[in-house]
Design a protein around this motif. Structure first.
Motif, PDB file in Angstrom:
ATOM      1  N   PHE A  15       0.826  -1.214   0.000  1.00  0.00           N
ATOM      2  CA  PHE A  15       0.000   0.000   0.000  1.00  0.00           C
ATOM      3  C   PHE A  15       0.863   1.268   0.000  1.00  0.00           C
ATOM      4  CE2 PHE A  15      -2.589  -3.366   1.826  1.00  0.00           C
ATOM      5  CZ  PHE A  15      -3.791  -3.215   1.168  1.00  0.00           C
ATOM      6  N   THR A  59      -0.521   3.880  -2.425  1.00  0.00           N
ATOM      7  CA  THR A  59      -1.977   4.019  -2.490  1.00  0.00           C
ATOM      8  C   THR A  59      -2.381   5.455  -2.161  1.00  0.00           C
ATOM      9  OG1 THR A  59      -2.317   1.714  -1.831  1.00  0.00           O
ATOM     10  CG2 THR A  59      -4.182   3.216  -1.553  1.00  0.00           C
ATOM     11  N   GLN A  98      -8.012   6.246  -1.509  1.00  0.00           N
ATOM     12  CA  GLN A  98      -8.276   4.808  -1.645  1.00  0.00           C
ATOM     13  C   GLN A  98      -7.848   4.020  -0.406  1.00  0.00           C
ATOM     14  OE1 GLN A  98      -6.802   3.249  -5.423  1.00  0.00           O
ATOM     15  NE2 GLN A  98      -7.227   5.187  -6.441  1.00  0.00           N
ATOM     16  N   THR A 103      -6.936  -4.129   3.931  1.00  0.00           N
ATOM     17  CA  THR A 103      -7.672  -4.843   2.882  1.00  0.00           C
ATOM     18  C   THR A 103      -9.127  -5.022   3.274  1.00  0.00           C
ATOM     19  OG1 THR A 103      -5.677  -6.012   2.170  1.00  0.00           O
ATOM     20  CG2 THR A 103      -7.787  -6.982   1.545  1.00  0.00           C
ATOM     21  N   GLY A 147     -11.423  -2.000   2.657  1.00  0.00           N
ATOM     22  CA  GLY A 147     -11.585  -1.454   1.316  1.00  0.00           C
ATOM     23  C   GLY A 147     -10.407  -0.748   0.697  1.00  0.00           C
ATOM     24  N   SER A 148      -9.232  -0.803   1.308  1.00  0.00           N
ATOM     25  CA  SER A 148      -8.063  -0.119   0.746  1.00  0.00           C
ATOM     26  C   SER A 148      -7.612  -0.806  -0.542  1.00  0.00           C
ATOM     27  CB  SER A 148      -6.907  -0.112   1.753  1.00  0.00           C
ATOM     28  OG  SER A 148      -7.306   0.491   2.963  1.00  0.00           O
ATOM     29  N   THR A 149      -7.201  -0.005  -1.514  1.00  0.00           N
ATOM     30  CA  THR A 149      -6.751  -0.532  -2.809  1.00  0.00           C
ATOM     31  C   THR A 149      -5.240  -0.612  -2.834  1.00  0.00           C
ATOM     32  OG1 THR A 149      -8.637   0.552  -3.895  1.00  0.00           O
ATOM     33  CG2 THR A 149      -6.815  -0.195  -5.300  1.00  0.00           C
ATOM     34  N   PRO A 150      -4.670  -1.791  -3.057  1.00  0.00           N
ATOM     35  CA  PRO A 150      -3.200  -1.905  -3.101  1.00  0.00           C
ATOM     36  C   PRO A 150      -2.610  -1.155  -4.288  1.00  0.00           C
ATOM     37  CG  PRO A 150      -4.246  -4.058  -2.813  1.00  0.00           C
ATOM     38  CD  PRO A 150      -5.323  -3.102  -3.198  1.00  0.00           C
ATOM     39  N   HIS A 151      -1.586  -0.382  -4.004  1.00  0.00           N
ATOM     40  CA  HIS A 151      -0.727   0.230  -5.015  1.00  0.00           C
ATOM     41  C   HIS A 151       0.690  -0.005  -4.541  1.00  0.00           C
ATOM     42  CE1 HIS A 151      -3.593   2.461  -7.632  1.00  0.00           C
ATOM     43  NE2 HIS A 151      -4.351   2.466  -6.547  1.00  0.00           N
TER      44      HIS A 151
END
Length: 400
Positions: free
Chosen positions: A69, A72, A76, A389, A392-396
């Motif tokens: 993350f 991120t 997000q 996760t 709702g966190s979006t992996p970057h």
């Protein structure tokens, strides 16, 4: 030495020549040979430790640079917790032994059952599991940093490395969104605390900034109940334009577990002077640390006190949008937990909003504040990414 090879080599050669001369001449200091075998052995052991430390630091830097993350955007991160007042609380020395040891467990388990029931009557429900701490019997900061960084930090070198890095801690994630104010309540901190930056805390209230005028309880600068009431008065109870994310460290269960505070009426806490009589009437540390049975019994009582103070505070001041995550930082010392005890600590998520707990339904955690014996056990370093996760966190990923 690794960074300055030329002077290091020169110095080693000079030392070697001096060593040979001392050995040949039989020079001594206070009857002990300067060039003794034991000194050579000690030097060899220390050299191996230096090599191991340098190798561990290099390996850890590589691992720390990879972050699922790390890049991120704030927009997000934890979108499913928007609008919630988040509280991450560490209870000192709250370990698995408190819940499963035959001496301590009966009292602690009764408290956990009673507090689960009391919270339910107030509309709060909980899920609980186990985390394996990176430390044991002390060095609480290693447990805190492991949980919040998502990295296995089991020594001081790793701790210094990650504190100086731009790794995103779990608490920093909330600051990055721009949707939370962030605060730390640290009654155990009594000096400058540069770690504030790593943890993404806008404000930190240390032992001298909580207004306490009562007595210390051994190592603990103030009772947990007072620290929580001060948190409410100074930060949590203030009117804000956005929700609050807090990191709270509770210290009343720190060894030597004497004297232990007792709960008082919340409306009578004041500046903490009300605790003077309780402190004077309590056990002396010297009477407890010399007795293993008494240490174990008093440790159990201290955990009961800390859990009661925290959950009563939640009942009193929590709202429909309050989410509490609390856990132990490590097991107590071996005199209490046993020579072969695990490093596991309990962890709980408590909330009124059923959607909050639905997000972690797949984790297999137990209902209530007491994790079942066979509840899942994760390494403490796994918590950050699993939590991000789940909400709702979006992996970057960042890969160095």
């Amino acid at each position: 030495l690794a960074r300055h090879r030329r002077p290091a080599t020169r110095g080693t050669l000079i030392a070697a020549v001096a060593w040979l001369l001392c050995s040949a001449l039989g020079l001594q200091v206070s009857g002990v040979p300067i060039a003794a075998d034991r000194t050579a052995s000690a030097l060899a052991i220390q050299a191996r430790r230096v090599q191991d430390t340098l190798r561990d630091e290099a390996d850890f830097r590589k691992v720390a640079r990879v972050d699922a993350f790390g890049d991120t955007p704030g927009s997000q991160l934890v979108p499913d917790l928007r609008g919630k007042d988040m509280i991450f609380t560490f209870i000192e020395s709250y370990g698995r032994s408190a819940i499963e040891d035959p001496v301590m467990a009966p009292g602690v388990d009764r408290t956990l059952a009673a507090r689960t029931e009391a919270l339910a009557k107030s509309g709060f429900h909980a899920k609980s599991g186990w985390l394996t701490s990176a430390t044991y019997g002390g060095s609480s900061w290693l447990g805190h940093s492991t949980t919040l960084s998502g990295l296995w930090i089991d020594n001081q070198q790793r701790y210094r490395t990650v504190m100086a890095s731009d790794r995103m801690s779990l608490t920093e994630a909330f600051r990055r969104t721009g949707d939370w104010d962030t605060v730390g309540v640290m009654p155990g901190v009594q000096k400058a605390w540069p770690e504030q930056k790593f943890y993404g805390l806008d404000t930190v209230r240390n032992a001298f900034q909580l207004g306490y005028k009562g007595p210390k309880f051994s190592w603990s600068t103030m009772p947990d109940q007072y620290a929580l009431e001060a948190f409410q008065r100074l930060e949590h109870g203030r009117k804000r334009d956005r929700p609050l994310m807090s990191e709270v460290i509770l210290t009343s269960s720190h060894q030597p577990w004497a004297p232990i505070p007792k709960m008082v009426d919340w409306d009578e806490i004041g500046d903490g002077s009300v605790f003077e009589g309780i402190e004077k009437a309590g056990n002396r540390a010297s009477d407890i640390i010399t007795s293993e049975p008494r240490s174990r019994a008093e440790y159990g009582r201290s955990i009961q006190y800390s859990v009661t103070a925290l959950t009563q505070w939640l009942q009193r001041y929590g709202t429909d949008d309050t989410v509490l995550v609390f856990l132990g930082d490590h097991q107590p010392i071996a005199r209490v937990s046993g020579e072969n005890a695990s490093r596991d600590v309990p962890v709980s998520i408590v909330a009124k909003d059923p959607k909050v707990l639905e997000k972690v339904a797949g984790w297999g955690w137990s209902d209530g504040l007491r994790p079942a014996h066979d509840a899942p056990v994760w390494k403490m370093s796994a918590f950050r990414d699993r939590f991000l996760t789940a909400y709702g966190s979006t992996p970057h990923p960042r890969k160095g």
